[in-house]
Each structure stands twice: as C-alpha cells, then as structure tokens.
Enzyme design. Structure first.
Site, PDB file in Angstrom:
ATOM      1  N   SER A   1       0.732  -1.163   0.045  1.00 29.60           N
ATOM      2  CA  SER A   1       0.101  -0.015   0.070  1.00 29.60           C
ATOM      3  C   SER A   1       0.798   1.198  -0.026  1.00 29.60           C
ATOM      4  O   SER A   1       0.143   2.254  -0.303  1.00 29.60           O
ATOM      5  CB  SER A   1      -0.958   0.111   1.357  1.00 29.60           C
ATOM      6  OG  SER A   1      -1.865  -0.889   1.091  1.00 29.60           O
TER       7      SER A   1
ATOM      8  N   LYS B   1       0.868   3.260  -3.015  1.00 33.95           N
ATOM      9  CA  LYS B   1      -0.633   4.184  -3.448  1.00 33.95           C
ATOM     10  C   LYS B   1      -0.016   5.704  -3.145  1.00 33.95           C
ATOM     11  O   LYS B   1      -0.740   6.459  -4.128  1.00 33.95           O
ATOM     12  CB  LYS B   1      -1.518   4.038  -2.292  1.00 33.95           C
ATOM     13  CG  LYS B   1      -2.234   2.603  -2.336  1.00 33.95           C
ATOM     14  CD  LYS B   1      -3.328   2.371  -1.138  1.00 33.95           C
ATOM     15  CE  LYS B   1      -3.910   0.946  -1.295  1.00 33.95           C
ATOM     16  NZ  LYS B   1      -4.511   0.618  -0.005  1.00 33.95           N
TER      17      LYS B   1
ATOM     18  N   TYR C   1      -2.929  -2.638 -10.744  1.00 39.52           N
ATOM     19  CA  TYR C   1      -2.899  -2.461  -9.397  1.00 39.52           C
ATOM     20  C   TYR C   1      -2.031  -3.330  -8.641  1.00 39.52           C
ATOM     21  O   TYR C   1      -1.187  -3.222  -7.736  1.00 39.52           O
ATOM     22  CB  TYR C   1      -4.455  -2.170  -8.849  1.00 39.52           C
ATOM     23  CG  TYR C   1      -4.376  -1.942  -7.333  1.00 39.52           C
ATOM     24  CD1 TYR C   1      -3.936  -0.879  -6.614  1.00 39.52           C
ATOM     25  CD2 TYR C   1      -4.947  -3.231  -6.394  1.00 39.52           C
ATOM     26  CE1 TYR C   1      -4.170  -0.922  -5.370  1.00 39.52           C
ATOM     27  CE2 TYR C   1      -5.014  -3.044  -5.027  1.00 39.52           C
ATOM     28  CZ  TYR C   1      -4.535  -1.649  -4.572  1.00 39.52           C
ATOM     29  OH  TYR C   1      -4.867  -1.438  -3.107  1.00 39.52           O
TER      30      TYR C   1
ATOM     31  N   TYR D   1      -4.858   2.987   7.888  1.00 36.70           N
ATOM     32  CA  TYR D   1      -6.051   2.272   7.904  1.00 36.70           C
ATOM     33  C   TYR D   1      -6.868   2.955   8.984  1.00 36.70           C
ATOM     34  O   TYR D   1      -7.175   4.088   9.197  1.00 36.70           O
ATOM     35  CB  TYR D   1      -5.837   0.807   8.095  1.00 36.70           C
ATOM     36  CG  TYR D   1      -4.841   0.141   6.944  1.00 36.70           C
ATOM     37  CD1 TYR D   1      -5.274   0.061   5.793  1.00 36.70           C
ATOM     38  CD2 TYR D   1      -3.383  -0.178   7.311  1.00 36.70           C
ATOM     39  CE1 TYR D   1      -4.337  -0.441   4.616  1.00 36.70           C
ATOM     40  CE2 TYR D   1      -2.503  -0.589   6.471  1.00 36.70           C
ATOM     41  CZ  TYR D   1      -3.160  -0.577   5.222  1.00 36.70           C
ATOM     42  OH  TYR D   1      -2.189  -1.164   4.068  1.00 36.70           O
TER      43      TYR D   1
ATOM     44  N   VAL E   1       1.066  -3.583   4.053  1.00 37.82           N
ATOM     45  CA  VAL E   1       1.082  -4.920   4.671  1.00 37.82           C
ATOM     46  C   VAL E   1       2.319  -6.060   4.509  1.00 37.82           C
ATOM     47  O   VAL E   1       2.285  -6.772   5.183  1.00 37.82           O
ATOM     48  CB  VAL E   1      -0.338  -5.921   4.607  1.00 37.82           C
ATOM     49  CG1 VAL E   1      -1.517  -5.198   4.659  1.00 37.82           C
ATOM     50  CG2 VAL E   1      -0.249  -6.058   2.815  1.00 37.82           C
TER      51      VAL E   1
END
Lengths: 304, 304, 304, 304
Positions: free
Chosen positions: D64, D67, D189, D240, D258
């Site tokens: 992540s 991103k 992705y 998160y 993660v």
C-alpha cells in the site's frame, strides 16, 4: 376435524420437558424474576370454542404484543394517514436499530419495531382524549374483560431503564416525527407495554384480526382491508429478526413480546396464544415458538 | 519575518467581500439571528504579540470549540483513563452519527464529535466539585479573563431543541458509557457549549496547546504528551466531515463550532482565531475557512 | 364459485388502460427495448383449469423468478445443508446491497436476493453433472414443455454489464462462501436468469409450490416442509424492498423479475402469472402488481 | 543537533528485543513466509545524510505504500481533476469497506484506501502509454535506482486471491467510476503493489514529499500545493483505521503497507523508513510503529 385439546396437551407435554427453556429477559428488572417453568397455551376457534393447557390463565406482561393493538386503534382513528409517518417493510437489522431510522430520515421501517410503535403512541396521544385510559378501555372492550390493567411497577421499571427507547424517541423528535413531548409519548408507550393479560384473554383480544375487523361483540373496529394490512405486517415483521423463521416454522401471522407471550392466528379459523418467559437468542419465547411450530405441524393449519 | 497585521488586513478584505457568506445555523434558535456580515480574525504569536482585524473583540458562542477545552480539563483530571471510554479515530460518517456508536458498542469514535464530548462531560461531572462553575473557572484561568461566561439563553435553547444530543446521550447510557443521569450530563454539556468568547480571548485560551501544556501564566495544565494527543485529534477530527479538507487547505490543528468560530494553531509559533457566523454546507464557518486558508497560503506557516 | 375468465378480463382491461405503465429496466441492454404495452395474465387452478388474457403466451425473460426454481432444485439436491450458507430473513436494505453481506460475514440474508441466489448457483454447479443443461431440463420437466430455453443474448448482455453481481460474487468468494470460480458461478447464474417463459408456462412450472412439492406429472421434487419454507420465503422476501407492500396488497407468496414477470400462488388453489415489462420504482412490474392486487381484491382469494 | 545513528541504534535494539513482533499477513500467500525477525530502519535527512540499522538494505513488498507514489504520478498527469472521482476524507470504517462506497455512489473516501487507489490505477492506465513500465520508471527515477522491480509472483498471488479488490473494482465499475476494464485496472494495481524496495530506497523515493515536490535530481514532479495535499492525506488517512493513533504516537505524515513497511517524513527535514513484517491487529507493522514512535519521542521531531 382436530381434537384440539389432545393436540394442546401433547405439545404442552413435549415443550415443558425441553431441557433448554431459554433465558428470561433481564433488561426490564421487574420482569427478570419470573419463573421460566411457566407455560400456557390457549386456542380459541372462530366458532367460539376454547381449549387451554398449563398456565393459560396466569397474567403476564404483554409488552410488544401491545403494538398490534395500538396499531389497530390508531388505524381506526386516523386510517391510512399513518403510512405517511411509518413504512410497512421488514427492517432486517437487529444489530443497529437506530441506524436505519437515521438513514431513512426518521421514518420507521414498520409499526411493529420500537421506533414505529413509538410513532403510533404519538398518534394515539394526539387522537385520544384520555390516552392511557382510552387505550386500556379499548383492550378491555376487545377482550370483554374489565379486569385487564397496566402494571405500574413494570411501566416504571422501563421508564428508568429504557434508554434505547429514549434514544429512539429523541431521534424521531429530531426528525419531527413526534408531535408530542418525548416524555409524554414514552409514558404512554411504557404503560401500553406493561398491560398484563392471560393467554385466554389474548386469544379473545386478537379475535378481530381473524374475524375481518369485528370483535367478540360483533362490533366493527377496523375494515377488512385494514385487517389484511395488519396480518401482513405481523407475518413479515412480527418477530424481530426472526420473522422469516417464524413465517416458515409456524406459518401464521403473529406477534411476540419479551414478556414471553406470543399470539398467532389463522384468519376465519382460530387465534392461539402461548406464554413462557424464557426467550431464545432472538428475543422470542423459546417454548412458545416450539409449541406453535408443533401445533401447525401436527394440525397442518397454516397459511402456506 | 511576516508583517502579520498587513496579512490579516488583506485576508479580511478579501473575505468580507465574498459574495457567498454561507448560512447561519438555524437549529439552535437563539443563534439564528446573528448577522453573517460579522468577521473577526485574531492572531497571537508565542512571543505574546497580538494582531486583530474586524470583529475580533465581539463575543460569540464557541459551541463545539469548547470540546477541546473540556477534553484538556478531563485529561488533566483523569489522564489516559479517558481512552477506555472513547476512541481516537476519525469518524468519517456525517450522515448517520448514531450508527457507528451503535455498531461500536457505545464507544464514541473520538472526543471531538458530539457523542464523545458527551462522555467527556460525564467525566467532568464525576470529577469536578461544582462542574459548571469549575469548568467556567478553568476557561477563565486559561484566558486570564473573568468576564467570560455562559449564555444561559443559548444553553436553554439547546436544551429544548437538542433532540439528537438527547438521542446520543441515551444511547451512550444504554451502553453504560455514562455514569451520571442524562439530564445532568446534557445540562453541563449545553452550558459548556454556550460559553461566549471573542477571537482574542480564544487565541489566549488555546495558547497552552501551542505551548507544551502551559497557559499564559506559565502554569502546566497538561503534559507535553497530552498536548500532542489533543493537537493530533484536532487535526484528524476537528472539522466534522471536513477534517481532511481542512488539514489540506489550512494544514493546522484546529477546531470549529457552529457559532461560526474557528481556532487553529502552529505549535510553538502562534494561535489564530476567526469568527464569522455563516456556515458552509459541512457546518464550518465559510469566511473563517477562507481566511485561514489564505493565511497559511500567504505565510506558508503550516505543519506540512 | 368465481368466473375466473371474466375476472381476468376485467382486471386486464383496467390495467391496460392505466396511464402510467412504469419504466422498462434499462440496466440489461438486451431487455431495454421491449414494448411496455405488453400485458399477459394467466391463471391455473389446482384442478387443472386454465384462464388467460392478453399476452399470456408471449415468452419473456424470467430473470429473478428463476431464483425460486433454482432454490427448489438446490433443496432437492442437498436439503437443509443450504441454510449453513444462507439465512432466511428479509434484507430490508435496498440502498446498500453489499453492506449487509459484508457485516454478516458473507452469509446472504436469503436465497431470493442476488447474493443468495449466487450462492445457490454455486450449490447447483457443485451438484449437477451438466449444470446449465440439467437446470434447463428441470425447468422443462416442471413445465412439461421442452421448448423452454435460455436466451444467450440476454445472458451475454448481463455478463458484460453485471458489475454489481461480479462485486457480490467476489465478496462472497472473499468470505469463502463460493466453492467454484466466480466466472463459472456467474455464467450459470446469468444463464439461469435468461430463461424465457410465457405466463402459461410459468403457471405450470410453479405448480409444485401449490401442490405440496409434486409437479404436473405428480412427481415429488421437494418435501411438503420444503414447499412451506419456499412459500414463506417468497412471501417475506420475494419482492425486493416491496415485500411488505406485496404481502399486504396481494397477500400471496410470489416472486417478481426485472423482465416484468410475476408469479404468485395460493397453496392447493391456484398459480397466477402476469407479465408486463414496465417496472415501478422498486423494480416490480407496474401493471402486474396492479392486476394481482385487483385479482385478490375481487376474488378475496389470499392467505390473509 | 541529534546523533541520528545513535538514536537509530537505540530504538533498533529496543524494538528487536520486543517479545511480541506481531503477525505476518497471510492473505497474500506469497508474503506469508517472511521471517518476522527482520527489522530495518533508515533515515535520510534533507541535506542528504543517511543513517541505517538492521535490514535496511533488504528489499520487501511495498504494497500500500505504492498508493502514495501512484497518487503523486496521477496528480502530475491530470492535476485536480482527480478529486471529481475521489474524496479526501478519512473513511473511519474498517469493518465494512464496501458499505461507504455503496452509500456514497462509488466515490471512494480517499486515494489511500483500496477503492480509491483502484480509481488512481484507472487514471494511470488512461494517461500512461505503457502503464506498468512507465510507473515503474517513475519510481526508479524518484529513487535514482534502476534495479527496482515488480515481484511478478506476488502480483500473481494477489491476482488469484484478491477477491475483495475484485469486489471493489466491480462496484466502482457499476457506478461508472472506472473507465478501463476491471481486469486491466487490477492487473496494474497488483503490479504496483508488488514493487519491492529497501528502506533506503524508500527514503529516497519519498524525498519529493519532504522537498516541495522536487526529487533527488531536483526535478519538480508535483507542485508545492500538491505536496501539501498528499502529506495531509497521509496524516489523516495513511494508516487504515489507526490513522488517529499514528498521528498521535508518531505525529508525522506517513504510509504503511501490509508487507511490513512504513515510510514517514517531516517536511524539509527528513524521510524515515522502517520495515518489519509482523503486523499489529490493525494491519500496521508492529516493530515499525514502535520504532517510529520512539524516534519522534526521543528526537522531539514531529509536526505537533
């Protein structure tokens, strides 16, 4: 032709010997100490015959069962205008009872969940001269029994512990879906729920829903169309989030209360009432559900 | 070195001429009639210099801004025990403020949303001898100004119309996350929100959050660690569901109120307060947001 | 004794002259161009008499009506094991169909909403040798008509536009509530929904639900208990978020599809099917609902 | 002046001896077998000095963290048009990630949650000639290191198990918030997430966010305003449902993955990267969080 007395005795016998009799509701302290060994079953057929076993003449707190009687009274007073303030669909949401109300702008999903019943209470207060007395008299008239009464201790018990109902009523008020003060509406609502009846009284009180709107004295209280609406609501919404299960297992329109009562009916045939205070995990009487399931299984008398 | 007075005058001029000045909040009737032509801006640097333009000396209802002061008082009283009853995460849910509370078992998402602030009010009631007086004195002490007071009419106005707050408090109570009676907690909460301050008073009151916990008089009220927590909460949760937007546009920890006030700060540098009662669609002061955005853009003084 | 043909003609006449015939569903492009002037009604009584008016012999896409047939086939194959993977309660949530699935850990609320029907499709794929052919043959056998078929163009149309179904299937898969690949399950599901039938064929296909599980050829497909379950599900969950309204207005177990078909039944009495492609705002056939409401009102034949 | 190398060594020592090192993520099978004894910390100050301890030169799956890099590339390509398709507010909803997306009509809450990052992936596919190659080259350019690469096995592992991402992408597609086919968007992705970097490479790659948009080679990739937006998003949405906690404990804009990586930065001062694959219950690296918290506590270098 069924031998109803024998059927009731059989199912009573089976149910009373069940190991797991459920758990008595504790959130209304006044109701927490009732013996869950109680079990009453009472059947009244449309031709006036009555059959009973066990504790069918002991009074208990009808609680949410009163919502159906309040709804019928409200419909007799203001008719279909009710549906501008309440919807008629199942709620499907046990875990977050206020969420739907919030998302749907203060319009309760149906009149048999708490928020909907609180709106009905508001309707009754606005349209009855002496709301509590008049409603009690309505129930007495339907039943043909003037001994029926509120249990003031139970009403008070809910008043000082019913925080979720206060939350719901205030949320309704914030959406302008209550016309009377929250305190007044809940005072009425807690009294309505505290009414005590026996199984045999309940079977009589609900006779109008099996008899096209006419009560025992043959007086027309609500139209045939309104009866159909109420029965449809009981079938789809009468058992918290176990309505689908009840529709299948029992297959009758009905309503339960956390006092352990259940009343169900087959139009033009009969009304059947049960009481046993131990509840299953969904809040419906454990032995009552069992008894009703056995009754429709053995007699094959259901709407399906 | 910035010429702050000139900067404030420029942004005041730009903002006051904006065509759209937002809409004054109407849900508290007492606040509905304030002229949205009001605009005050006040800056106080950590070395004690002050700069003001417009209506920076007119008192207004601080409303939700009081939540930060209540939180700091509560942390000074019971420390980190607070976090057993309240979380520290953004709520992200403007449209259904009770839903999360329900799903998360009565633990408010953070102390800067209403439900969280109501729990804080409960903490203060339990831990202050004369809750309202003591809290008012705390605010007066932080500000060094004994003229600060509640506006009883505003507090009363909220009391008779604040149904959503009653709903939230009762829901908290049902989850046993209020120790005191709902009425007492909300009476305190409505008073706390009704405090009136000017921009220049606000800049002083929030000085401790830019000064490692020490107020104007150099008294340590909360630890440096607690200041960091409070500033982090203001940044992530201080602007209803516009927190992300504010973090970007302004880039400072801050808090807004529906009275039209906003206070923001840069640790060890300054506190800035604005007031203009017209709100944008998210409930934050329209001209205040504009002024703060211009301030950090022109001075490049932000945390990012 | 009702003159059913006369009744059907009257209600056909009333419905076909309605100004508002609803809106044809456009989200399946292949179905968007059907003339909403179509209206067919067909009644088949349990003693084998048939009555029809209008377009009751024109085939249409049965869509969600197929969910009931898929459910009955799945129950005949694996019995009550189905209920470990699907619940039996109304969903009550039109506006966020995936939310409940997420909160309830991938257990669909009932087998008549899309996510539930996708799990049923997974069951059929796992338990049928040639899933699509075998299911088609099941429908043909129930109906006694081998001309019934899939509409490959409609199935393909859904395949390339059915993103919400792909979202639901993948979410089910993430909760391990699909045993077969998403593509395989949806290929079956889209074919199942694309089956074309006429009103008169539908009335025959659903005969087993009015006949204790036996089809036209008197073959027992599912038990009486299973029929009761399916009828209860149709009553409580058969009409999207209009189930409560349908239970009241029509008072029969039934199922609608976005192709404009509706089938409903009174156990041991009759099956009635309607088709008119214009939908009301809830996704049920506008003229079909009107016709069925009129039918039960005029004949007083309902379960309530 | 801090002795950063000594500080890093101290916090490394404390962290590596922690009894509870968290749990390695198992939902991407390819990542499940990494030893959670790994811990790397790397600091790069804005004046180009570098400090490292432990496994700071071992490559890991950035997941992540990618991103943020994808967002910056997308902003450099289409600027503020992005915000028509994605919001900038915290989501606050760990437990039902698709619900908000559904209720909010397919507009993801922010670009750092999965659904938002999938929309960003769609933007990149539409605006890059060779999306995967071009994005990889962007990361290589920022880092000044051409050895950085995708891990095809990890990308494939997500492709065959990433059902929730397929659900989200299909839901976005149903709301017409994806312009490219679901398969293409997710293929990009999953590759983006599979990029492998070391802590020291990460510190370099994120330098532009601490340097007003200019990378190591002094090339301007995004505007100062865009940097502010991205940093604000990292602070409010980067962890998160632990964003509020991180803002408090660490007090820096940052992003976790993660794979066990975390990168955080203080504008104009430094970038710090950590890696340790054991995760806490919220999905953030346990030892990484501990190390960063210690770092800002010991050095007092945070934004608050």
């Amino acid at each position: 032709m069924h031998n109803f007395q024998a059927v009731l005795e059989t199912i009573y016998h089976d149910a009373i010997n069940a190991d797991d009799k459920g758990k008595v509701a504790t959130y209304i302290p006044e109701l927490a100490h009732i013996d869950k060994g109680n079990l009453g079953i009472h059947l009244r057929t449309s031709d006036g015959k009555e059959y009973g076993v066990g504790d069918y003449n002991k009074p208990f707190s009808i609680q949410s069962i009163s919502k159906v009687l309040a709804l019928s009274k409200a419909m007799s007073l203001i008719g279909e205008d009710i549906w501008e303030r309440i919807d008629v669909e199942p709620s499907g949401n046990p875990f977050n009872f206020l969420s739907l109300l919030e998302i749907e702008n203060g319009i309760p999903r149906n009149p048999l969940i708490n928020s909907g019943a609180i709106v009905i209470a508001d309707v009754l207060i606005s349209n009855l001269k002496n709301p509590k007395e008049d409603f009690l008299n309505y129930v007495r008239e339907l039943t043909g029994d003037n001994t029926i009464n509120f249990n003031k201790a139970v009403a008070h018990s809910e008043k000082v512990t019913g925080f979720k109902n206060y939350a719901a009523a205030n949320l309704l008020k914030s959406f302008k879906n209550l016309n009377n003060p929250v305190e007044d509406v809940l005072d009425f609502y807690f009294h309505q729920c505290s009414i005590e009846m026996t199984c045999s009284q309940l079977s009589k009180a609900f006779y109008l829903f099996a008899n096209k709107g006419k009560c025992l004295k043959n007086k027309l209280h609500i139209t045939e169309q309104q009866v159909k609406r109420i029965n449809a609501l009981m079938l789809t919404c009468g058992f918290y989030d176990e309505a689908g299960e009840f529709a299948f297992e029992v297959g009758l329109p009905g309503k339960s209360g956390v006092g352990g009562g259940i009343v169900a009916l087959l139009p033009e045939k009969f009304v059947i009432s049960t009481w046993s205070p131990g509840l299953n995990i969904k809040g419906n009487s454990k032995l009552g559900m069992l008894a009703l399931e056995q009754f429709t299984t053995k007699t094959k008398l259901s709407i399906f």
